[in-house]
Design a protein around this motif. Structure first.
Motif, PDB file in Angstrom:
ATOM      1  N   GLN A 627       0.827  -1.212   0.000  1.00  0.00           N
ATOM      2  CA  GLN A 627       0.000   0.000   0.000  1.00  0.00           C
ATOM      3  C   GLN A 627       0.859   1.259   0.000  1.00  0.00           C
ATOM      4  OE1 GLN A 627      -3.299   0.077   2.841  1.00  0.00           O
ATOM      5  NE2 GLN A 627      -3.209  -2.155   2.981  1.00  0.00           N
ATOM      6  N   LEU A 628       1.975   1.221   0.722  1.00  0.00           N
ATOM      7  CA  LEU A 628       2.871   2.374   0.786  1.00  0.00           C
ATOM      8  C   LEU A 628       3.760   2.494  -0.448  1.00  0.00           C
ATOM      9  CD1 LEU A 628       4.066   2.035   4.497  1.00  0.00           C
ATOM     10  CD2 LEU A 628       2.582   3.841   3.581  1.00  0.00           C
ATOM     11  N   GLY A 629       3.891   1.402  -1.216  1.00  0.00           N
ATOM     12  CA  GLY A 629       4.811   1.392  -2.343  1.00  0.00           C
ATOM     13  C   GLY A 629       6.239   1.557  -1.871  1.00  0.00           C
ATOM     14  N   ALA A 630       6.593   0.833  -0.809  1.00  0.00           N
ATOM     15  CA  ALA A 630       7.857   1.122  -0.118  1.00  0.00           C
ATOM     16  C   ALA A 630       8.674  -0.134   0.185  1.00  0.00           C
ATOM     17  CB  ALA A 630       7.562   1.884   1.168  1.00  0.00           C
ATOM     18  N   PHE A 631       8.764  -1.065  -0.742  1.00  0.00           N
ATOM     19  CA  PHE A 631       9.599  -2.249  -0.526  1.00  0.00           C
ATOM     20  C   PHE A 631      11.074  -1.875  -0.627  1.00  0.00           C
ATOM     21  CE2 PHE A 631       5.628  -4.263  -1.615  1.00  0.00           C
ATOM     22  CZ  PHE A 631       5.630  -5.426  -0.870  1.00  0.00           C
ATOM     23  N   ASN A 632      11.863  -2.302   0.363  1.00  0.00           N
ATOM     24  CA  ASN A 632      13.307  -2.155   0.263  1.00  0.00           C
ATOM     25  C   ASN A 632      13.914  -3.495  -0.155  1.00  0.00           C
ATOM     26  OD1 ASN A 632      13.146  -3.716   2.568  1.00  0.00           O
ATOM     27  ND2 ASN A 632      13.860  -2.101   3.956  1.00  0.00           N
ATOM     28  N   GLU A 633      15.239  -3.552  -0.257  1.00  0.00           N
ATOM     29  CA  GLU A 633      15.880  -4.776  -0.732  1.00  0.00           C
ATOM     30  C   GLU A 633      15.601  -5.961   0.183  1.00  0.00           C
ATOM     31  OE1 GLU A 633      20.005  -4.330  -1.469  1.00  0.00           O
ATOM     32  OE2 GLU A 633      19.751  -2.955  -3.170  1.00  0.00           O
ATOM     33  N   ALA A 634      15.641  -5.716   1.511  1.00  0.00           N
ATOM     34  CA  ALA A 634      15.433  -6.815   2.460  1.00  0.00           C
ATOM     35  C   ALA A 634      14.031  -7.389   2.340  1.00  0.00           C
ATOM     36  CB  ALA A 634      15.678  -6.325   3.889  1.00  0.00           C
ATOM     37  N   SER A 635      13.037  -6.538   2.197  1.00  0.00           N
ATOM     38  CA  SER A 635      11.660  -7.042   2.100  1.00  0.00           C
ATOM     39  C   SER A 635      11.408  -7.714   0.753  1.00  0.00           C
ATOM     40  CB  SER A 635      10.654  -5.912   2.341  1.00  0.00           C
ATOM     41  OG  SER A 635      10.862  -4.827   1.456  1.00  0.00           O
TER      42      SER A 635
END
Length: 692
Positions: A627-635
Motif C-alpha cells: 500500500q505504501l509502495g515502499a519495498f526495500n531490498e530486504a523485504s
C-alpha cells in the motif's frame, strides 16, 4: 521390480498382514533437517504371501532383519518391499535402520540462521493424509492400526512432545536428550506426531482424572490462561455428552509456528497454530475455543473410530464440527449455537442454489461439505430421532467400533437400533443428495426463539428507516442481544439522519462489545455529532474494534490524527500485529507526527517481513508495504523467499504479490538484483515469472 508388481504388493495389504506394534528409536538432527532411526515391527500374518510393503518416502534403508536374520528387500521412492515366504498365523518381528531428509510432513522452523534465538526454533509434524511415512516408515493406509511406542533423541535444551505417556526423559550427553513415549492402544499412522521447542507447560486435570498438558513458550506466559481457558471444561463436557470416557492416556496441546492449518488431532497430542494463542483482549475477537473443542472431539471421532476411506470423511469432520458446536453451546449459550448453525446454513444454501452443492458420501467433497454439511446432518438426525436415542446410538457406535474402522452404514445401523427408526430416507436426503435441504434446516432453526426474532428483524432490511425505527429502537433496549444488536447496526449503514444518529447513540451506549464492534466495522461516515462516541471505541477490549476505529478516525478527523496515534502507540493487537502495523503505516504517512522517527518506523515495518517471523506477521507487513509502495531490498528478498513457503496460502499470497511487483519496471529491476544473493530456486522462479 515393475510398477505393476509393486502396486499389486501394496494393494489390500491390510487384509494380509496385521501390524500390531511399531517401536521406533529416532535421532533428529534439526540443523541438517535429517532423521535417522531404527524401527521394530511386530506383525501377524493373516494370509500367506511372498512380499510385504512398508511406506517410506525417499528413504535409505539398511540392516533389515526378519526375526533377527538378514532378509532380502527391495526399495523404491515410496518405500521398502520385504521379500519372504510368509506363512499364515506367523508372528514375526521385522527391524530396519533408515535415514531420511523429509520433503514434507516434518517442518524445521528457524534452524538455518545461527543468529536466531533458540526460543524461535521449532520442529513439528503434520501427517494428515498419508504423510507420516515421509519421516517414519509406516503403513499409510488408515485401516492399518498399530500401537506406536516412540523414542526420540533431540538437542538437550529443548522440550519434545509426542503421542502417549512420556515414561522417561534423560540426558545422553552434553548435547542430546532422549525422550521415551508409550502408547497403550492402536492408531492409524497419520495420527502419529511430535513437536519440539523451548516449551513450558501447565497441567489441568479433568473431573475424571485425565491430565491435560497445555504447552506454551516463555514469552507467551500471559496468553496461557485465556488461550486454554475452557480446556478442562470441554473435556468434562465431552465425556458426559458422548458417554464414553476419553480413550487415551493423557491429552496435550502444543502451539507451533507457521502451522499449515488451525489444528491437527494427533492421537492425544493436538498440534495447533501459534496464532490462536490470545491475550484476554484478543479472546473476545478470536480464540482457541472452537479449534480446541474440534480437535478434542476427534479423539473419539476419527482417532478412536476411524473411517475406512475418504468417502466417509464426514464421520470425522462432520462429527468433530458438530460436537465442537455442542461444547461451544455449553460455554457461550444457546443463541451462539443457533447463530453458528444459521451462518453455515446460509453458506450451504448459497452453494446449493448455485449448483455447487455436494453429497456427503463422497471422497471429493469440500471442507464446507464434510465439516458444515456434516454437522448439519447430525443436527437433523438428533432432531429426528430425539436426543436420548441420539446419545444412545453414539455411545453404542463408539463402543462397538472402538479402535476399528467404519463406514457410514455402520453408524446408521447403530442409530437405527437405538431409535427403532428406518433411516433410509434420511440417508438419501442428507448423505447422498448434493442439494442442501434448506427448508428442513430452516424449520430446525425455528426451534430457537432467538432465530425467530433474528429472521423477523432481518426481514426489515429493505424497509425504510422511518417505518422500522421503533422496532430497531426496542431491539436495542438493555440487555442487547449480541446478534440482534449487530443486525440493527448493519441496517443503519449509509443512513445519516436524526433517526439513524439516535439509534447509533443508543447502540454506542449499550456497552455491548459486539454491537460496538459492528459500528466500528460498518459505519461509512462518522457524523460530527457521534465523534466522541466513535472515539470511545479506541478504549474497547477488542483489537478488531480498535484497528477499524483508528483508521476511520484518522481518516475522518485529520486535525486529531496525532491524538489518535498517541493513544494507540503501545498496542500490538493480534498475533499478526494488526494494530501495530496499521499504527506504523499511519505514522509514516502523517507528516506532523514524529518525522524524526520515520526511518525507525519504516525499518520496524519492513523488518516484520523477515523470514524468521511467523508468516501471518510477514503477510500483514507485505500488505502494508504494498500500500505504501515502499519495498526495500530486504523485504523484496523476503518476498522471493516466501514464494516456496510450506504454508500454501501464504505461498500463494507471496506469488500473487510478486506478480504485481514484477509489473512495475523499477521493482522488477530490484528483484532481479536481490535474487542474485538468494538460493538458485528463488532466482529461477523469478526468471520464470519474468519470462512468461
Amino acid at each position: 521390480m515393475s510398477l505393476i508388481h509393486a502396486q499389486k504388493i501394496r494393494d489390500n495389504q491390510v487384509e494380509r498382514f496385521d501390524f500390531q506394534k511399531v517401536d521406533a528409536h529416532l535421532k533428529i538432527d534439526p540443523s541438517r533437517k535429517k532423521i535417522e532411526g531404527n524401527v521394530l515391527y511386530k506383525i501377524e500374518v493373516l494370509y500367506p504371501d511372498d512380499s510385504l510393503f512398508i511406506n517410506g518416502n525417499n528413504m535409505h534403508f539398511e540392516n533389515v532383519q526378519l526375526d533377527g536374520k538378514s532378509i532380502d528387500f527391495s526399495v523404491d521412492t515410496e518405500g521398502i518391499y520385504i521379500l519372504h515366504d510368509f506363512k499364515v498365523n506367523d508372528s514375526i518381528s521385522l527391524s530396519l535402520n533408515y535415514e531420511v531428509t523429509p520433503k514434507k510432513a516434518v517442518y524445521f522452523i528457524n534452524w538455518n540462521d545461527p543468529d536466531i534465538a533458540e526460543e524461535e526454533r521449532q520442529v513439528w509434524t503434520q501427517g494428515q493424509g498419508k504423510y507420516t511415512s515421509s519421516w517414519l516408515p509406516s503403513i499409510d493406509d488408515m485401516n492399518e492400526k498399530a500401537e506406536f511406542d516412540l523414542n526420540f533423541e533431540f538437542p538437550v535444551s529443548y522440550e519434545l512432545i509426542a503421542n502417549g505417556e512420556n515414561i522417561s526423559s534423560e540426558i545422553i550427553n552434553d548435547s542430546v536428550r532422549q525422550w521415551k513415549f508409550n502408547m497403550e492402544e492402536p492408531m492409524s499412522s497419520y495420527l502419529v506426531g511430535f513437536a519440539a521447542g523451548k516449551y513450558h507447560s501447565k497441567t489441568k486435570t479433568s473431573t475424571s482424572g485425565i491430565e491435560i498438558q497445555n504447552y506454551y513458550l516463555r514469552q507467551d506466559s500471559l496468553l496461557l490462561e485465556p488461550t486454554y481457558r475452557h480446556s478442562a471444561e470441554i473435556m468434562d463436557f465431552f465425556e458426559q455428552e458422548i458417554g464414553i470416557a476419553y480413550p487415551w492416556t493423557n491429552y496435550k496441546q502444543i502451539p507451533v509456528r507457521d502451522f499449515l492449518y488451525a489444528g491437527m488431532e494427533n492421537t492425544g497430542t493436538t498440534i495447533f497454530s501459534e496464532s490462536l494463542m490470545v491475550d484476554s483482549i484478543g479472546y473476545h475477537d478470536q480464540n482457541y475455543v472452537n479449534v480446541n473443542a474440534h480437535e478434542l472431539a476427534h479423539q473419539w471421532f476419527g482417532n478412536l473410530v476411524t473411517e475406512k476411506s475418504g468417502k466417509h470423511h464426514w464421520l470425522h469432520e462432520g462429527f468433530a464440527t458438530y460436537y465442537a458446536l455442542l461444547a461451544e453451546k455449553e460455554i457461550f449459550g444457546e443463541d451462539y449455537f443457533y447463530w453458528k448453525l444459521y451462518q453455515s446454513a446460509e453458506v450451504l444454501k448459497e452453494l446449493s442454489d448455485s449448483g455447487k452443492g455436494q453429497k456427503l458420501l463422497s471422497s471429493t467433497g469440500s471442507s464446507s461439505t464434510y465439516y458444515q454439511k456434516g454437522a448439519w446432518a447430525l443436527h437433523i438426525l438428533s432432531e429426528k430421532v430425539g436426543e436420548e436415542a441420539f446419545r444412545k446410538g453414539i455411545k453404542s457406535y463408539l463402543e462397538t467400533y472402538a479402535f476399528k474402522n467404519v463406514e457410514t452404514d455402520d453408524f446408521l445401523a447403530e442409530m437405527e437400533l437405538a431409535s427403532g427408526m428406518d433411516l433410509s430416507q434420511y440417508k438419501t436426503d442428507w448423505l447422498e443428495q448434493s442439494a442442501f435441504k434448506a427448508n428442513q434446516s430452516l424449520n430446525a432453526l425455528r426451534e430457537s426463539e432467538f432465530i425467530k426474532s433474528y429472521l423477523e428483524l432481518a426481514a426489515l432490511r429493505e424497509t425504510p428507516l422511518e417505518t422500522k425505527h421503533e422496532y430497531l429502537d426496542k431491539t436495542l433496549d438493555f440487555p442487547v442481544n449480541d446478534y440482534l444488536g449487530q443486525e440493527v447496526v448493519y441496517q443503519l449503514v449509509g443512513e445519516n439522519s436524526d433517526l439513524s444518529r439516535s439509534l447509533y447513540k443508543k447502540a454506542f451506549e449499550s456497552n455491548n462489545l459486539y454491537v460496538r464492534q459492528a459500528i466500528a466495522t460498518s459505519m461509512q461516515i462518522i457524523p460530527q455529532q457521534l465523534q466522541s462516541s466513535f472515539e470511545s471505541l479506541l478504549d474497547d477490549e477488542s483489537y478488531l474494534t480498535i484497528e477499524k476505529a483508528l483508521f476511520k478516525l484518522w481518516e475522518r478527523f485529520p486535525q486529531k490524527k496525532v491524538d489518535y496515534l498517541e493513544k494507540t502507540r503501545n498496542i500490538d493487537g493480534f498475533y499478526n500485529k494488526n494494530v501495530r502495523m496499521l499504527w506504523l503505516t499511519l505514522s509514516l504517512v502523517t507528516a506532523e507526527f514524529e518525522p524524526e522517527k520515520t526511518s525507525e518506523y519504516f525499518e520496524e515495518l519492513s523488518g516484520y517481513t523477515n523470514p524468521s517471523n511467523p508468516f501471518e506477521v510477514r503477510e500483514n507487513a507485505f500488505g502494508y508495504l504494498y500500500q505504501l509502495g515502499a519495498f526495500n531490498e530486504a523485504s523484496l528478498e523476503s518476498l522471493l523467499m516466501a514464494t516456496d513457503h510450506h504454508a500454501y496460502r501464504f505461498r500463494d499470497f507471496a506469488r500473487q504479490l510478486l506478480d504485481e511487483l514484477i509489473a512495475n519496471e523499477e521493482y522488477r529491476e530490484k528483484l532481479i538484483n536481490v535474487s542474485a544473493d538468494l538460493e538458485e530456486k528463488h532466482s529461477r522462479y523469478l526468471n520464470s515469472k519474468i519470462s512468461s
